[in-house]
Design a protein around this motif. Structure first.
Motif, mmCIF file in Angstrom:
data_model
loop_
_atom_site.group_PDB
_atom_site.id
_atom_site.type_symbol
_atom_site.label_atom_id
_atom_site.label_comp_id
_atom_site.label_asym_id
_atom_site.label_seq_id
_atom_site.Cartn_x
_atom_site.Cartn_y
_atom_site.Cartn_z
ATOM 1 N N ASN A 56 -9.690 2.906 0.297
ATOM 2 C CA ASN A 56 -8.360 2.791 0.917
ATOM 3 C C ASN A 56 -7.743 4.182 1.017
ATOM 4 O OD1 ASN A 56 -8.005 -0.157 -0.986
ATOM 5 N ND2 ASN A 56 -8.188 -0.111 1.210
ATOM 6 N N GLY A 57 -7.200 4.474 2.191
ATOM 7 C CA GLY A 57 -6.513 5.750 2.379
ATOM 8 C C GLY A 57 -7.429 6.919 2.699
ATOM 9 N N ALA A 58 -8.719 6.642 2.915
ATOM 10 C CA ALA A 58 -9.680 7.735 3.167
ATOM 11 C C ALA A 58 -9.477 8.391 4.526
ATOM 12 C CB ALA A 58 -11.109 7.206 3.058
ATOM 13 N N GLY A 59 -8.843 7.666 5.457
ATOM 14 C CA GLY A 59 -8.604 8.229 6.785
ATOM 15 C C GLY A 59 -9.361 7.514 7.901
ATOM 16 N N LYS A 60 -9.969 6.380 7.590
ATOM 17 C CA LYS A 60 -10.808 5.673 8.560
ATOM 18 C C LYS A 60 -10.004 5.198 9.770
ATOM 19 C CE LYS A 60 -11.974 2.548 5.497
ATOM 20 N NZ LYS A 60 -11.077 2.990 4.388
ATOM 21 N N SER A 61 -8.880 4.515 9.497
ATOM 22 C CA SER A 61 -8.070 4.009 10.614
ATOM 23 C C SER A 61 -7.497 5.160 11.424
ATOM 24 C CB SER A 61 -6.910 3.152 10.100
ATOM 25 O OG SER A 61 -7.403 2.108 9.317
ATOM 26 N N THR A 62 -7.102 6.209 10.731
ATOM 27 C CA THR A 62 -6.544 7.368 11.431
ATOM 28 C C THR A 62 -7.570 7.932 12.407
ATOM 29 O OG1 THR A 62 -5.228 7.835 9.459
ATOM 30 C CG2 THR A 62 -5.424 9.608 11.065
HETATM 31 N N1 LIG Z 1 2.034 7.177 10.130
HETATM 32 C C1 LIG Z 1 1.750 7.632 8.918
HETATM 33 N N2 LIG Z 1 2.670 8.306 8.192
HETATM 34 C C2 LIG Z 1 2.383 8.786 6.969
HETATM 35 N N3 LIG Z 1 1.193 8.637 6.353
HETATM 36 C C3 LIG Z 1 0.254 7.965 7.029
HETATM 37 C C4 LIG Z 1 0.466 7.435 8.322
HETATM 38 N N4 LIG Z 1 -0.687 6.832 8.751
HETATM 39 C C5 LIG Z 1 -1.553 6.972 7.737
HETATM 40 N N5 LIG Z 1 -1.014 7.648 6.722
HETATM 41 C C6 LIG Z 1 -1.655 7.986 5.459
HETATM 42 O O1 LIG Z 1 -2.896 8.576 5.760
HETATM 43 C C7 LIG Z 1 -3.879 8.155 4.813
HETATM 44 C C8 LIG Z 1 -5.060 7.586 5.544
HETATM 45 O O2 LIG Z 1 -4.676 6.336 6.106
HETATM 46 P P1 LIG Z 1 -5.706 5.414 6.864
HETATM 47 O O3 LIG Z 1 -4.952 4.194 7.284
HETATM 48 O O4 LIG Z 1 -6.384 6.188 7.914
HETATM 49 O O5 LIG Z 1 -6.735 5.072 5.706
HETATM 50 P P2 LIG Z 1 -7.939 4.026 5.707
HETATM 51 O O6 LIG Z 1 -9.153 4.753 5.249
HETATM 52 O O7 LIG Z 1 -8.014 3.337 7.014
HETATM 53 O O8 LIG Z 1 -7.453 3.027 4.568
HETATM 54 P P3 LIG Z 1 -7.662 1.432 4.426
HETATM 55 O O9 LIG Z 1 -9.075 1.198 3.995
HETATM 56 O O10 LIG Z 1 -6.681 1.082 3.354
HETATM 57 O O11 LIG Z 1 -7.309 0.803 5.747
HETATM 58 C C9 LIG Z 1 -3.197 7.161 3.878
HETATM 59 O O12 LIG Z 1 -2.831 7.821 2.682
HETATM 60 C C10 LIG Z 1 -1.978 6.739 4.655
HETATM 61 O O13 LIG Z 1 -0.908 6.416 3.792
#
Ligand SMILES: Nc1ncnc2c1ncn2[C@@H]1O[C@H](COP(=O)(O)OP(=O)(O)OP(=O)(O)O)[C@@H](O)[C@H]1O
Length: 249
Positions: A56-62
Motif C-alpha cells: 500500500n502506498g508504493a505508487g502503483k495507482s499513481t
Molecule cells: N492526490 C494526492 N495527494 C497527496 N498524496 C497522494 C495523492 N495521491 C497519492 N498520494 C500518496 O502517494 C502515495 C502513493 O499512492 P498510490 O495510490 O499510488 O499507492 P498504491 O501503491 O496504489 O497503494 P494501494 O496499494 O494502497 O492502492 C501514497 O502515500 C498516497 O498517500
C-alpha cells in the motif's frame, strides 16, 4: 469475442511490433513534500502484459493514473504512442479500483451513457453495450440497478465499460479486489481474451493489446504476465520479464 477456456501464459501476437507504446523518463510525482513517484525510467512493450506489485502506498495507482493522462508528472516525461498521454486518451482505458458507475442505473444504462462519450468503430463491442456486457458474462436485460449488484458483477460491469471503448492500452487498478476465487479467475479469463483481440494497423504497423494491472494477488494474474514489476516507496525495485516475449525492462 469468446472466453478462453484456460489461462495458460499468453504471449503477445507475433505480428505485434516489438516497440514500446509507453515510456517514462526520469518521472517524479511530488505532493507537497512527499514523493509518490521517484525518478522512474521504464518503458512498456506493445502487446505486453505487466503486473505491478507493491505494498500500500508504493505508487502503483499513481503510475497508472499518470500513464492514463489523469495526472501529470512533477518532473520527467511520460509518452504514450510517442505523444503526451492526454493526446492518446482514445487509445487508452483506465479502470479504477472503485467502480466508476452510476448506482441508480442498470448496467446497460451505464454502458449506454459511457458509450455515448466515445468514438464508433474498432472492435465489435464499440458502441455496442449489449455485446460488451455479454463478453463479460452479464445479461444485458438485467433490469436491476448496479447499486444492487454483487461486487463481482460490478467489477465485470466496470470492465465492460472500459472494453467497449476498444482500448489498445488497458490500465487496471486492482481488478481482482473484493472478488471471490471463481470471479477472480473469470476476470483473468476475460483479460486473457482481451489480449487476443485484433487491433487495426496504424501507419501500416500491426498493433497489439497492451495490459498493465496492479494487484496484491500476483498468483492470480501470473498466467497473463509477460513482465512483473515491483514498486516500493515510489520506485521500481524489481522487474522480471518473460524473456520469450520481451526484453527485461
Ligand atoms: N492526490 C494526492 N495527494 C497527496 N498524496 C497522494 C495523492 N495521491 C497519492 N498520494 C500518496 O502517494 C502515495 C502513493 O499512492 P498510490 O495510490 O499510488 O499507492 P498504491 O501503491 O496504489 O497503494 P494501494 O496499494 O494502497 O492502492 C501514497 O502515500 C498516497 O498517500
Amino acid at each position: 469475442m469468446t472466453q478462453t477456456a484456460e489461462t495458460t501464459r499468453i504471449s503477445a501476437p507475433p505480428s505485434a511490433a516489438s516497440t514500446d507504446c509507453i515510456s517514462l523518463e526520469s518521472v517524479s510525482k511530488i505532493y507537497g513534500r512527499f514523493a509518490a513517484l521517484r525518478n522512474i525510467t521504464t518503458s512498456f512493450c506493445t502487446g505486453s502484459c505487466t503486473i505491478i506489485l507493491g505494498e500500500n502506498g508504493a505508487g502503483k495507482s499513481t503510475l497508472l493514473r499518470m500513464i492514463a493522462g489523469l495526472i501529470t508528472p512533477t518532473r520527467g516525461r511520460v509518452t504514450v504512442f510517442s505523444e503526451a498521454p492526454h493526446q492518446q486518451r482514445r487509445r487508452v482505458a483506465y479502470m479504477s479500483h472503485s467502480p466508476m458507475l452510476y448506482d441508480e442505473l442498470t448496467a446497460m444504462e451505464n454502458l449506454n451513457y459511457f458509450s455515448s462519450l466515445h468514438r464508433d468503430g474498432g472492435c465489435a463491442c464499440v458502441g455496442n453495450p449489449e455485446m460488451a456486457l455479454r463478453a463479460v458474462g452479464l445479461d444485458p436485460k438485467l433490469d436491476r440497478p448496479v447499486g444492487q449488484y454483487s461486487q463481482g458483477m460490478r467489477q465485470r460491469t466496470s470492465l465492460a465499460r472500459v472494453l467497449q471503448t476498444d482500448p489498445e492500452i488497458l490500465l487496471l487498478d486492482e481488478p481482482f479486489s473484493n472478488l471471490d476465487a471463481a470471479s477472480a479467475r473469470h476476470m483473468v479469463e476475460l483479460l486473457a481474451d482481451f489480449r487476443t483481440w485484433p487491433v487495426a494497423p496504424v501507419n501500416g504497423v500491426m498493433g497489439a493489446r497492451t495490459l498493465l494491472l496492479t494487484t496484491h494477488q500476483s498468483s492470480l494474474a501470473e498466467p497473463l504476465a509477460t513482465r512483473t514489476l515491483t514498486m516500493r516507496n515510489g520506485e521500481i525495485v524489481d522487474s522480471h520479464s518473460d524473456s520469450s516475449t520481451e526484453a527485461a525492462g
